[in-house]
Design an enzyme around this catalytic site. Structure first.
Site, short mmCIF file in Angstrom:
data_model
loop_
_atom_site.label_atom_id
_atom_site.label_comp_id
_atom_site.label_asym_id
_atom_site.label_seq_id
_atom_site.Cartn_x
_atom_site.Cartn_y
_atom_site.Cartn_z
N HIS A 92 41.71 44.66 38.72
CA HIS A 92 42.27 44.86 39.74
C HIS A 92 43.76 44.26 39.96
CE1 HIS A 92 39.00 47.48 41.08
NE2 HIS A 92 39.74 47.68 41.48
N ASP A 156 39.67 41.13 51.13
CA ASP A 156 39.20 42.38 52.32
C ASP A 156 38.81 43.06 51.51
OD1 ASP A 156 40.96 40.88 54.12
OD2 ASP A 156 43.22 41.78 53.33
N GLU A 267 43.74 38.21 60.58
CA GLU A 267 44.99 38.82 59.83
C GLU A 267 46.23 39.67 61.02
OE1 GLU A 267 44.00 40.83 56.39
OE2 GLU A 267 42.70 39.46 55.81
P1 FAD Z 1 41.22 40.92 36.94
O1 FAD Z 1 42.15 41.44 37.04
O2 FAD Z 1 40.30 41.86 36.21
O3 FAD Z 1 41.45 39.42 36.37
C1 FAD Z 1 42.71 39.10 36.39
C2 FAD Z 1 42.73 37.20 36.39
O4 FAD Z 1 41.56 36.96 35.82
C3 FAD Z 1 43.49 37.58 34.72
O5 FAD Z 1 43.98 36.68 34.73
C4 FAD Z 1 41.48 38.04 34.32
O6 FAD Z 1 41.57 37.29 32.50
C5 FAD Z 1 41.33 36.30 34.57
N1 FAD Z 1 39.96 36.48 34.97
C6 FAD Z 1 39.26 37.40 35.12
N2 FAD Z 1 37.65 37.28 34.93
C7 FAD Z 1 38.17 35.52 34.71
C8 FAD Z 1 37.26 35.43 34.35
N3 FAD Z 1 35.64 34.93 34.21
N4 FAD Z 1 36.58 33.94 33.63
C9 FAD Z 1 38.51 33.76 33.86
N5 FAD Z 1 39.43 34.10 33.58
C10 FAD Z 1 38.86 35.39 33.99
N6 FAD Z 1 43.37 39.33 46.35
C11 FAD Z 1 42.67 38.38 48.01
O7 FAD Z 1 42.69 36.77 47.42
N7 FAD Z 1 42.96 38.94 49.25
C12 FAD Z 1 42.44 40.19 49.34
O8 FAD Z 1 42.32 40.08 50.02
C13 FAD Z 1 42.67 41.49 47.57
N8 FAD Z 1 42.79 42.10 48.15
C14 FAD Z 1 42.36 42.96 47.51
C15 FAD Z 1 42.70 44.82 47.26
C16 FAD Z 1 42.53 45.65 46.67
C17 FAD Z 1 42.05 47.02 46.41
C18 FAD Z 1 43.02 45.03 45.26
C19 FAD Z 1 43.46 46.34 43.86
C20 FAD Z 1 43.02 43.28 45.09
C21 FAD Z 1 43.33 42.92 46.27
N9 FAD Z 1 43.30 41.32 45.54
C22 FAD Z 1 43.12 40.74 46.70
C23 FAD Z 1 43.78 41.11 44.77
C24 FAD Z 1 42.43 40.73 43.43
O9 FAD Z 1 41.82 39.38 43.97
C25 FAD Z 1 43.04 40.23 42.08
O10 FAD Z 1 43.45 40.85 41.59
C26 FAD Z 1 41.98 39.82 41.22
O11 FAD Z 1 42.56 39.27 40.05
C27 FAD Z 1 40.88 40.97 40.79
O12 FAD Z 1 39.92 40.52 40.44
P2 FAD Z 1 39.33 41.37 39.23
O13 FAD Z 1 38.46 41.08 38.42
O14 FAD Z 1 39.71 42.31 38.88
O15 FAD Z 1 40.79 40.62 37.96
#
Ligand code: FAD
Length: 522
Positions: A92, A156, A267
């Site tokens: 994400h 969120d 918020e």
């Molecule tokens: P990914 O996109 O898969 O990875 C993000 C980063 O973390 C990359 O650099 C990856 O290499 C690294 N990573 C992933 N897993 C690991 C692991 N196990 N160990 C080490 N590194 C790792 N963020 C907020 O803070 N608050 C919010 O309210 C919020 N709302 C959101 C709502 C939506 C609809 C979306 C799309 C995003 C939102 N986000 C929010 C952003 C979100 O927290 C970040 O994009 C987060 O990185 C997403 O987690 P992911 O598992 O998809 O990570």
């Protein structure tokens, strides 16, 4: 086409080399033993942003943390290797942060989810959950609720992985009270760049612990996290108030974050147009009777919506309606513009899922998301808002602009997350999320490119003039990253050379380009 090398005892990398893989730079074959690699998947080069599509050469779907350790130890044992590795959580990110061009993507969601809840009774006992890094927060919520417990600090949206949000910060309306998610971790289990599995906490291997939290996936892969839990409330009173004046809106927000004993969530967002009023209300089950005059295209008028929540569990001896009345009497929202609903705690935390379902139905979820999130010092929030409004057209803006206050003292400055540098003693800072969508049907490649360029120059101005820092952001070069980290850069670079000395991890962030020296890359 995607295919799996099923033969478990095969030297997979030799196979990849033989099958004309792009590993042209690998000088010697490496033995990955029984690892089950895929030759890329569609997801590995895709994320929520739909802006960057970097294709890896291989994908690992780990079945255990040993698989991850084996991959990293094999790579780092080969000093000639230039293969990079990215952990991918739920994908994400916005700008390809979890991608690895010509490298290997480790799909963390393949790790079997393990979760163990520890419920501590008594005054001093802390409850916690031990959970795999690839688990989704929604899974953590569902499991902990079975014990009457829940994490204290959220995002969120809950379909994000534990490892993914802990690599950034993890913020939401509870952050003013409990800090970001990274402030609510007791212990981590990490596979560091060299492939070693290390347990760390504030007292054990603490340098690694602080590095990884907010560390953008640069120091190791989180395979397990111990997260603090609290008693879960059953219900939340969810309130929205409206404003036609920015100062009054932010003053009320700051009033609410000064009452952590009564208020559980704060918020807010800018009401730019009819669409932003209605789309942001999909999850809010109350009937909003606010019918504002948005002015004209030449002279647009915007409004502000403040949201706050009060949990029922802490109010054993109080009537929740009386509490909300007491709070709202001190607020200065537009006359009669207060709306409140009672929702279950689960539904409250799931609110963005409702928006997702609605957008999916309209075909507006899988579109480009040129999102920009920034932390803004309180002293610059008015200037930031004015600059932002000069740079968008409220009529055409598709999406949401979130604004809410956070408190610095809930963040640990030794962790890797970057905040605006302190210019005053003010505890308050703001997060502003410009969550814009661009539908490919109406915004073609050139339009998206222009939008991103415009956003970059806006973010640069906000950084240079106001001291704002990007959150979840992308920087165009290592030099920009250095400026983003500011005084924190030397510490970040030193930690990188300690925990990932071959610069294998996290290429999608674009922080380090030279594989063997962080500083010479700059
Ligand atoms: P990914 O996109 O898969 O990875 C993000 C980063 O973390 C990359 O650099 C990856 O290499 C690294 N990573 C992933 N897993 C690991 C692991 N196990 N160990 C080490 N590194 C790792 N963020 C907020 O803070 N608050 C919010 O309210 C919020 N709302 C959101 C709502 C939506 C609809 C979306 C799309 C995003 C939102 N986000 C929010 C952003 C979100 O927290 C970040 O994009 C987060 O990185 C997403 O987690 P992911 O598992 O998809 O990570």
């Amino acid at each position: 086409m995607e295919f799996i090398f099923l033969c478990s005892r095969v030297n997979v990398l030799i196979l990849l080399l033989t099958l004309c893989s792009p590993y042209k730079f690998i000088q010697s074959p490496m033995d990955f033993g029984p690892l089950n690699l895929l030759q890329t998947t569609h997801e590995a080069s895709l994320d929520f942003g739909r802006i960057v599509f970097n294709t890896p050469s291989a994908v690992l779907k780990p079945q255990s943390k040993t698989d991850i350790a084996l991959l990293l130890s094999s790579l780092s044992a080969s000093s000639l290797s230039r293969v990079t590795v990215s952990a991918r959580g739920a994908g994400h990110s916005i700008h390809g942060q979890a991608q690895a061009l010509d490298g290997i993507v480790v799909e963390m969601e393949s790790l079997p989810v393990e979760m163990e809840i520890h419920k501590r009774e008594g005054k001093d006992g802390i409850s916690f959950v031990d959970v795999s890094g690839g688990a989704l927060w929604i899974e953590v919520l569902k499991e902990s609720l079975k014990f009457g417990l829940a994490p204290r600090s959220w995002t969120d949206y809950l379909y994000l992985t534990v490892g993914g949000t802990l690599s950034n910060a993890g913020i939401s309306g509870q952050t003013f009270k409990f800090g970001p998610q990274i402030s609510n971790v007791l212990q981590l289990e990490i596979v560091i760049g060299q492939g070693e599995l290390v347990t760390c906490s504030r007292t054990e291997n603490s340098e690694l612990f602080y590095s990884v939290l907010g560390g953008l996936g640069q120091f190791g892969i989180i395979t397990k996290a111990r997260i603090i839990l609290q008693d879960a409330p059953e219900k939340v009173k969810w309130i929205r108030t409206f404003y036609d004046d920015f100062d009054t809106f932010t003053k009320d927000q700051e009033l609410l974050v000064s009452m952590p004993d009564l208020v559980d969530y704060v918020e807010g967002f800018i009401v730019l147009n009819e669409q932003s009023l209605h789309s942001s209300s999909v999850g809010f089950p109350g009937n909003i009777g606010f019918t504002p005059d948005f002015g004209t295209r030449e002279e647009p008028k915007v409004y502000y919506c403040l949201e706050f929540g009060v949990h029922d569990y802490q109010l054993d001896h109080m009537n929740i309606d009386e509490v909300v009345r007491g709070i709202s009497r001190q607020m200065s929202y537009m006359q009669s513009q207060l709306y409140s609903v009672d929702v279950s705690y689960f539904d409250f935390l799931e609110r963005v899922r409702m928006e997702e379902i609605s957008l999916r139905r309209k075909g507006l979820w899988d579109v480009h998301h040129p999102w920009l999130n920034m932390f803004v010092p309180k002293s610059g929030i008015v200037e930031f808002k004015d600059l932002l409004m000069e740079n968008i057209s409220p009529d055409d803006f598709m999406g949401l602009i979130l604004i809410y206050p956070l408190l610095r003292n809930k963040w640990d400055g030794n962790m890797s997350a970057v905040l605006p540098e302190v210019g005053s003693t003010d505890q308050v800072m703001y997060v502003v999320g410009v969550l814009q969508s661009a539908n490919p049907d109406t915004c073609n490649h050139r339009c998206l490119h222009n939008l991103l360029q415009h956003q970059r120059s806006f973010a640069q101005t906000a950084h240079d003039q106001i001291g704002a820092k990007q959150y979840l952001g992308h920087q165009p070069s290592p030099l920009h990253w250095r400026s983003h980290f500011g005084r924190r850069w030397d510490q970040f670079a030193r930690r990188k050379s300690q925990f990932d000395p071959n610069y294998i991890l996290g290429p999608g962030q674009g922080i380090f380009t030279n594989l063997h020296s962080a500083s010479s890359a700059l």
